[in-house]
Design a protein around this motif. Structure first.
Motif, mmCIF file in Angstrom:
data_model
loop_
_atom_site.group_PDB
_atom_site.id
_atom_site.type_symbol
_atom_site.label_atom_id
_atom_site.label_comp_id
_atom_site.label_asym_id
_atom_site.label_seq_id
_atom_site.Cartn_x
_atom_site.Cartn_y
_atom_site.Cartn_z
ATOM 1 N N LEU A 185 13.256 23.326 29.957
ATOM 2 C CA LEU A 185 13.470 21.890 30.113
ATOM 3 C C LEU A 185 13.440 21.469 31.584
ATOM 4 C CD1 LEU A 185 16.245 21.409 27.426
ATOM 5 C CD2 LEU A 185 14.003 20.292 27.415
ATOM 6 N N VAL A 186 13.917 22.335 32.474
ATOM 7 C CA VAL A 186 13.866 22.004 33.901
ATOM 8 C C VAL A 186 12.416 21.811 34.326
ATOM 9 C CG1 VAL A 186 14.235 22.897 36.234
ATOM 10 C CG2 VAL A 186 16.040 23.112 34.522
ATOM 11 N N LEU A 187 11.538 22.677 33.889
ATOM 12 C CA LEU A 187 10.117 22.535 34.233
ATOM 13 C C LEU A 187 9.551 21.237 33.677
ATOM 14 C CD1 LEU A 187 8.871 26.196 33.624
ATOM 15 C CD2 LEU A 187 9.218 25.053 35.823
ATOM 16 N N ARG A 188 9.934 20.911 32.452
ATOM 17 C CA ARG A 188 9.417 19.681 31.832
ATOM 18 C C ARG A 188 9.964 18.449 32.556
ATOM 19 N NH1 ARG A 188 10.992 18.754 25.741
ATOM 20 N NH2 ARG A 188 10.088 20.858 25.623
ATOM 21 N N PHE A 189 11.275 18.436 32.826
ATOM 22 C CA PHE A 189 11.878 17.282 33.467
ATOM 23 C C PHE A 189 11.399 17.126 34.905
ATOM 24 C CE2 PHE A 189 15.950 17.319 30.647
ATOM 25 C CZ PHE A 189 15.176 16.949 29.562
ATOM 26 N N ILE A 193 10.545 13.618 36.536
ATOM 27 C CA ILE A 193 11.502 12.990 37.468
ATOM 28 C C ILE A 193 10.876 12.885 38.840
ATOM 29 C CG2 ILE A 193 13.711 13.268 38.637
ATOM 30 C CD1 ILE A 193 14.741 14.643 36.126
ATOM 31 N N ASP A 194 10.781 11.684 39.337
ATOM 32 C CA ASP A 194 10.286 11.469 40.698
ATOM 33 C C ASP A 194 11.480 11.539 41.631
ATOM 34 O OD1 ASP A 194 9.258 10.516 43.070
ATOM 35 O OD2 ASP A 194 8.057 8.947 42.131
ATOM 36 N N GLY A 195 11.419 12.381 42.657
ATOM 37 C CA GLY A 195 12.541 12.521 43.586
ATOM 38 C C GLY A 195 12.765 11.310 44.450
ATOM 39 N N THR A 196 11.880 10.291 44.392
ATOM 40 C CA THR A 196 12.081 9.096 45.202
ATOM 41 C C THR A 196 13.314 8.340 44.722
ATOM 42 O OG1 THR A 196 9.708 8.874 45.529
ATOM 43 C CG2 THR A 196 11.074 6.942 45.982
ATOM 44 N N PRO A 197 14.336 8.148 45.586
ATOM 45 C CA PRO A 197 15.550 7.452 45.171
ATOM 46 C C PRO A 197 15.243 6.071 44.597
ATOM 47 C CG PRO A 197 15.855 8.468 47.315
ATOM 48 C CD PRO A 197 14.391 8.580 46.988
ATOM 49 N N GLY A 198 15.955 5.715 43.549
ATOM 50 C CA GLY A 198 15.840 4.390 42.984
ATOM 51 C C GLY A 198 14.966 4.298 41.760
ATOM 52 N N ARG A 199 14.182 5.359 41.459
ATOM 53 C CA ARG A 199 13.331 5.270 40.282
ATOM 54 C C ARG A 199 14.168 5.422 39.017
ATOM 55 N NH1 ARG A 199 7.796 8.485 38.671
ATOM 56 N NH2 ARG A 199 7.900 8.044 36.457
ATOM 57 N N ALA A 245 17.231 19.486 37.473
ATOM 58 C CA ALA A 245 15.961 18.919 37.936
ATOM 59 C C ALA A 245 16.197 17.828 38.976
ATOM 60 C CB ALA A 245 15.175 18.365 36.746
ATOM 61 N N VAL A 246 17.227 17.010 38.771
ATOM 62 C CA VAL A 246 17.518 15.924 39.711
ATOM 63 C C VAL A 246 17.896 16.460 41.084
ATOM 64 C CG1 VAL A 246 19.255 14.167 40.247
ATOM 65 C CG2 VAL A 246 18.103 14.129 38.038
ATOM 66 N N VAL A 247 18.742 17.493 41.133
ATOM 67 C CA VAL A 247 19.277 17.936 42.421
ATOM 68 C C VAL A 247 18.288 18.775 43.223
ATOM 69 C CG1 VAL A 247 21.636 17.826 41.562
ATOM 70 C CG2 VAL A 247 20.414 20.013 41.468
ATOM 71 N N ARG A 321 16.503 30.704 40.755
ATOM 72 C CA ARG A 321 15.863 30.040 41.900
ATOM 73 C C ARG A 321 16.322 28.593 42.049
ATOM 74 N NH1 ARG A 321 12.273 30.267 37.761
ATOM 75 N NH2 ARG A 321 11.346 28.291 37.061
ATOM 76 N N ASN A 322 16.873 28.009 40.956
ATOM 77 C CA ASN A 322 17.325 26.617 40.988
ATOM 78 C C ASN A 322 18.819 26.485 41.275
ATOM 79 O OD1 ASN A 322 15.054 26.295 38.376
ATOM 80 N ND2 ASN A 322 14.809 25.142 40.275
ATOM 81 N N ARG A 323 19.498 27.594 41.508
ATOM 82 C CA ARG A 323 20.952 27.531 41.652
ATOM 83 C C ARG A 323 21.464 27.058 43.009
ATOM 84 N NH1 ARG A 323 23.259 32.909 38.467
ATOM 85 N NH2 ARG A 323 22.734 32.165 36.356
#
Length: 380
Positions: A185-189, A193-199, A245-247, A321-323
């Motif tokens: 799910l992390v790969l899918r999200f 998810i665009d890392g640009t704040p505000g989306r 995914a967000v962080v 790797r995501n921790r």
């Protein structure tokens, strides 16, 4: 209502000190601070490493003592201090270990206007006072501390069980199947998810997260607020994957960390500041910048504890790797509660995975300098 414990002697006092810091200190110096006759704080720091020469040791001791006493000086109303060394070294018939360092500390405390009521050592083979000329060279028996009845006057509710730093930093066990689902799910999200704040949150992500609401929230802060209300033991893999995914984005990582420490409005302000920073505003001009350094109102400890419990489960579910971002958030939240020793455990775990991760480097500097958040020094 505060609980009053009267220590009739130094052994009683040493029996109380671990309960003031919440765990059994090791290779540490603990400053027990007083306002009048009552303790008001206990601050723990690592003992400095031994220097290669006596001259280097004196310079090191003076520098470290100045830094530590400077931290004590931030506590309002403190007029007296008892430094206590906890060490795996022994008296060995040669007197209390770390005597030169403690001498530098007591000298600096007195120079700064503090009364030094005593200076104590708990070693591997005995205990004693650095200020007691009659203290045996082999120390006094540790059994005197162990036999102390001073804690008997505390109720079971008031006498918190001593924590263990490693246990506080341990991640819970999660099933391999859940971990695999989160990784997918992390790969899918991440692709959505665009890392640009505000989306806004992609509707497909919002639906997948499965939050307990009729209409899933459509923006990052409100989605995060809903996730914070979930029982850590019942968090859905999709919700954990959303946070992971967000962080990946440092800006959104800080939104999660500060919102979960304070409140939804803080998350929204941090998100606005991140957007302004992306447009070129200097970091030190952002209203929320001080919170990262511990400047501002004290966060709600119960909310921070809730966030820590949830993030520990999320970290356990995260692919290795995501921790680092999640571990660093755990470190900062622990630091925000004054648990620098626990924060260090999380930073070490992040560094084991990615030694160059930016927030880990910043937190390492904060911890090595003995910095604490300013709200730790606020009365009340």
């Amino acid at each position: 209502m505060s609980t009053v414990v009267t220590a009739a002697n130094a052994a009683d006092f040493l029996a109380v000190v671990p309960h003031l810091v919440g765990f059994e200190p090791r290779d540490s110096i603990v400053f027990v601070a007083f306002r009048g006759r009552r303790t008001c704080a206990a601050l723990r720091f690592d003992l400095p490493q031994k220097a290669a020469s006596d001259d280097a040791g004196r310079r090191l001791h003076k520098r470290v003592a100045t830094t530590l006493v400077g931290t004590i000086s931030k506590l309002p109303g403190v007029d007296a201090v008892v430094p206590v060394v906890f060490t795996d070294e022994g008296f060995g018939g040669s007197g209390a270990p770390r005597a030169l360092f403690v001498s530098a500390v007591t000298t600096r405390l007195e120079f700064s206007g503090f009364e030094v009521r005593d200076a104590l050592c708990v070693a591997s083979d005995g205990w004693g006072s650095y200020l007691d000329a009659r203290c045996p060279a082999e120390g006094r028996p540790l059994a005197a501390i162990e036999r102390s009845r001073v804690l008997d006057e505390l109720s079971a509710d008031a006498l918190r069980p001593l924590g263990d730093v490693a246990r506080w930093a341990a991640l819970p066990h999660v099933g391999a199947i859940d971990g695999e689902r989160v990784a997918k799910l992390v790969l899918r999200f991440a692709a959505l998810i665009d890392g640009t704040p505000g989306r806004p949150v992609d509707p497909r992500v919002a639906r997948a997260v499965g939050l307990p609401r009729a209409q899933p929230p459509s923006d990052v802060p409100s989605t995060l607020e809903a996730i914070l209300s979930v029982d850590p033991g019942r968090i859905e893999p999709a919700a954990a994957a959303f946070v992971i995914a967000v962080v990946r984005s440092p800006a959104l990582r800080d939104v999660v960390m500060l919102q979960w420490a304070f409140d939804l409005e803080t998350g929204e302000r941090v998100l606005d500041d991140a957007h302004r920073f992306a447009l070129g505003a200097p970091a030190d001009a952002l209203p929320s910048a001080g919170l990262m350094l511990g400047r501002g109102p004290r966060p709600d400890p119960a909310r921070v504890e809730t966030a820590i419990d949830l993030l520990k489960t999320i970290a356990a579910l995260a692919p290795r790797r995501n921790r680092p971002p999640v571990l660093c958030m755990l470190a900062w939240l622990s630091w925000a509660l004054g648990r620098s020793s626990v924060a260090n455990e999380f930073v070490c775990a992040a560094e084991d995975i990615d030694a160059a991760y930016g927030l880990a480097e910043v937190l390492r500097m904060v911890l090595e300098r003995g910095m604490l958040p300013e709200w730790a020094f606020a009365p009340g």
